[in-house]
Structure formats: structure tokens, C-alpha cells
Design a protein around this motif. Structure first.
Motif, PDB file in Angstrom:
ATOM      1  N   TYR A  45       2.433 -16.850  19.550  1.00 56.91           N
ATOM      2  CA  TYR A  45       3.754 -17.116  18.979  1.00 56.91           C
ATOM      3  C   TYR A  45       3.626 -17.910  17.681  1.00 56.91           C
ATOM      4  CZ  TYR A  45       6.202 -15.621  23.227  1.00 56.91           C
ATOM      5  OH  TYR A  45       6.717 -14.893  24.257  1.00 56.91           O
ATOM      6  N   ALA A  46       2.736 -18.902  17.674  1.00 53.54           N
ATOM      7  CA  ALA A  46       2.569 -19.743  16.487  1.00 53.54           C
ATOM      8  C   ALA A  46       2.108 -18.900  15.306  1.00 53.54           C
ATOM      9  CB  ALA A  46       1.572 -20.857  16.764  1.00 53.54           C
ATOM     10  N   LYS A  51       4.410 -16.367  10.005  1.00 55.31           N
ATOM     11  CA  LYS A  51       4.835 -15.278   9.111  1.00 55.31           C
ATOM     12  C   LYS A  51       6.365 -15.203   9.074  1.00 55.31           C
ATOM     13  CE  LYS A  51       0.506 -14.081   9.115  1.00 55.31           C
ATOM     14  NZ  LYS A  51      -0.301 -14.946   8.294  1.00 55.31           N
ATOM     15  N   GLY A  52       6.979 -15.351  10.234  1.00 56.75           N
ATOM     16  CA  GLY A  52       8.435 -15.267  10.334  1.00 56.75           C
ATOM     17  C   GLY A  52       9.144 -16.371   9.570  1.00 56.75           C
ATOM     18  N   LYS A  54       8.395 -17.660   6.771  1.00 55.08           N
ATOM     19  CA  LYS A  54       8.506 -17.279   5.357  1.00 55.08           C
ATOM     20  C   LYS A  54       9.677 -16.330   5.147  1.00 55.08           C
ATOM     21  CE  LYS A  54       3.543 -17.880   4.794  1.00 55.08           C
ATOM     22  NZ  LYS A  54       3.421 -18.645   6.029  1.00 55.08           N
ATOM     23  N   ARG A  55       9.841 -15.377   6.079  1.00 57.23           N
ATOM     24  CA  ARG A  55      10.971 -14.452   5.991  1.00 57.23           C
ATOM     25  C   ARG A  55      12.290 -15.194   6.139  1.00 57.23           C
ATOM     26  NH1 ARG A  55       7.522 -11.049   9.203  1.00 57.23           N
ATOM     27  NH2 ARG A  55       8.491 -11.825  11.103  1.00 57.23           N
ATOM     28  N   ASP A  56      12.335 -16.116   7.101  1.00 52.76           N
ATOM     29  CA  ASP A  56      13.573 -16.853   7.366  1.00 52.76           C
ATOM     30  C   ASP A  56      13.998 -17.690   6.163  1.00 52.76           C
ATOM     31  OD1 ASP A  56      13.626 -15.758   9.866  1.00 52.76           O
ATOM     32  OD2 ASP A  56      12.833 -17.538  10.883  1.00 52.76           O
ATOM     33  N   PHE A  57      13.029 -18.360   5.535  1.00 53.50           N
ATOM     34  CA  PHE A  57      13.380 -19.182   4.382  1.00 53.50           C
ATOM     35  C   PHE A  57      13.836 -18.330   3.209  1.00 53.50           C
ATOM     36  CE2 PHE A  57      11.434 -22.931   6.315  1.00 53.50           C
ATOM     37  CZ  PHE A  57      12.364 -23.873   5.944  1.00 53.50           C
ATOM     38  N   ARG A  58      13.165 -17.202   2.987  1.00 50.92           N
ATOM     39  CA  ARG A  58      13.595 -16.326   1.893  1.00 50.92           C
ATOM     40  C   ARG A  58      15.023 -15.844   2.136  1.00 50.92           C
ATOM     41  NH1 ARG A  58      11.160 -13.093  -2.237  1.00 50.92           N
ATOM     42  NH2 ARG A  58      12.353 -11.204  -2.615  1.00 50.92           N
ATOM     43  N   ARG A  59      15.338 -15.502   3.393  1.00 44.83           N
ATOM     44  CA  ARG A  59      16.691 -15.064   3.740  1.00 44.83           C
ATOM     45  C   ARG A  59      17.698 -16.185   3.474  1.00 44.83           C
ATOM     46  NH1 ARG A  59      16.350 -13.644   9.404  1.00 44.83           N
ATOM     47  NH2 ARG A  59      15.025 -11.989   8.637  1.00 44.83           N
ATOM     48  N   LEU A  60      17.335 -17.414   3.837  1.00 37.59           N
ATOM     49  CA  LEU A  60      18.214 -18.561   3.611  1.00 37.59           C
ATOM     50  C   LEU A  60      18.457 -18.789   2.120  1.00 37.59           C
ATOM     51  CD1 LEU A  60      19.682 -21.117   4.685  1.00 37.59           C
ATOM     52  CD2 LEU A  60      17.497 -22.295   4.455  1.00 37.59           C
ATOM     53  N   TRP A  61      17.376 -18.697   1.321  1.00 42.34           N
ATOM     54  CA  TRP A  61      17.530 -18.894  -0.119  1.00 42.34           C
ATOM     55  C   TRP A  61      18.468 -17.850  -0.706  1.00 42.34           C
ATOM     56  CZ3 TRP A  61      11.541 -19.036  -0.554  1.00 42.34           C
ATOM     57  CH2 TRP A  61      11.074 -20.253  -0.080  1.00 42.34           C
TER      58      TRP A  61
END
Length: 120
Positions: A45-46, A51-52, A54-61
Motif C-alpha cells: 500500500y505504501a 505514486k497516488g 502525486k496524482r492527488d496533489f496534481r488534482r488538488l492544484w
């Protein structure tokens, strides 16, 4: 063939794994077999979620930029297109930070993007 006794090696390996499982529920923190399964799962999971993240932060930005771009009368893709044509080289992280911390600077960037769109 000589006999191999794995006393200290095995002990250290098990101790290390049980320390990784510290805080797990019931037998998962105490019994080696269950701790091993839990730690393997947790490490998987870690790895996946690094990787996830990075996707989550890009989506937030993108969400933050989109919200402030709408206030300036632009869609997100128009805003990014305008900045590229204006020669403004900023990534989404910096743009999102500007949108949250310095709205006036972000508004000026939006105006720059609008001007570049009209010129293009």
C-alpha cells in the motif's frame, strides 16, 4: 553437508519485522506469520500510494487553479493556454500556491493569459 543453524540471523529478521508491525491489531503485531502478511500488505500500500499522492496533489492544484481562473472569467484550459503563449513558465504547484496565498498576483497572471489569448 554441514548443518546450518540460523539462530541470530533468524532472530534479527523476525525482530525487525515485528518492529515494523508495531501498533497493528491483535495477533498482527505479535505473531510472526500474521505480522509478516500485514507488513507485506502495508508496504505494498505504501508503495502504491506514494505514486497516488502525486496524482492527488496534481488534482488538488488543478481544482484550486480552476476555481480562481473562473473568478477571472477563464476556463482552466484557456488559462494554461494563455500562459503558455505569454511565455509564463510556471508549474501547477506554484500557480495553485499563488491562487491561495496571493490572489492579486494570480489575477494579474489571468489578465496576462487573457491578453495572450487575444493576441494568438
Amino acid at each position: 553437508m554441514p548443518r546450518v543453524k540460523r539462530g541470530t540471523k533468524r532472530h534479527h529478521r523476525r525482530k525487525k519485522l515485528l518492529s515494523l508491525a508495531k501498533g497493528y491489531y491483535l495477533n498482527k503485531s505479535k505473531l510472526y506469520k500474521f505480522a509478516k502478511e500485514s507488513v507485506e500488505k502495508a508496504l505494498g500500500y505504501a508503495y502504491r500510494d506514494r505514486k497516488g499522492r502525486k496524482r492527488d496533489f496534481r488534482r488538488l492544484w488543478i481544482i484550486r487553479i480552476r476555481a480562481d481562473a473562473r473568478h477571472s472569467g477563464l476556463h482552466f484550459n484557456q488559462f494554461i493556454f494563455g500562459l503558455k503563449h505569454a511565455g509564463v513558465d510556471m508549474d501547477r504547484k506554484i500557480l495553485a500556491e499563488l491562487a491561495v496565498q496571493h490572489p492579486s498576483a494570480f489575477t494579474r497572471l489571468a489578465e496576462t493569459a487573457k491578453g495572450a489569448i487575444k493576441a494568438a
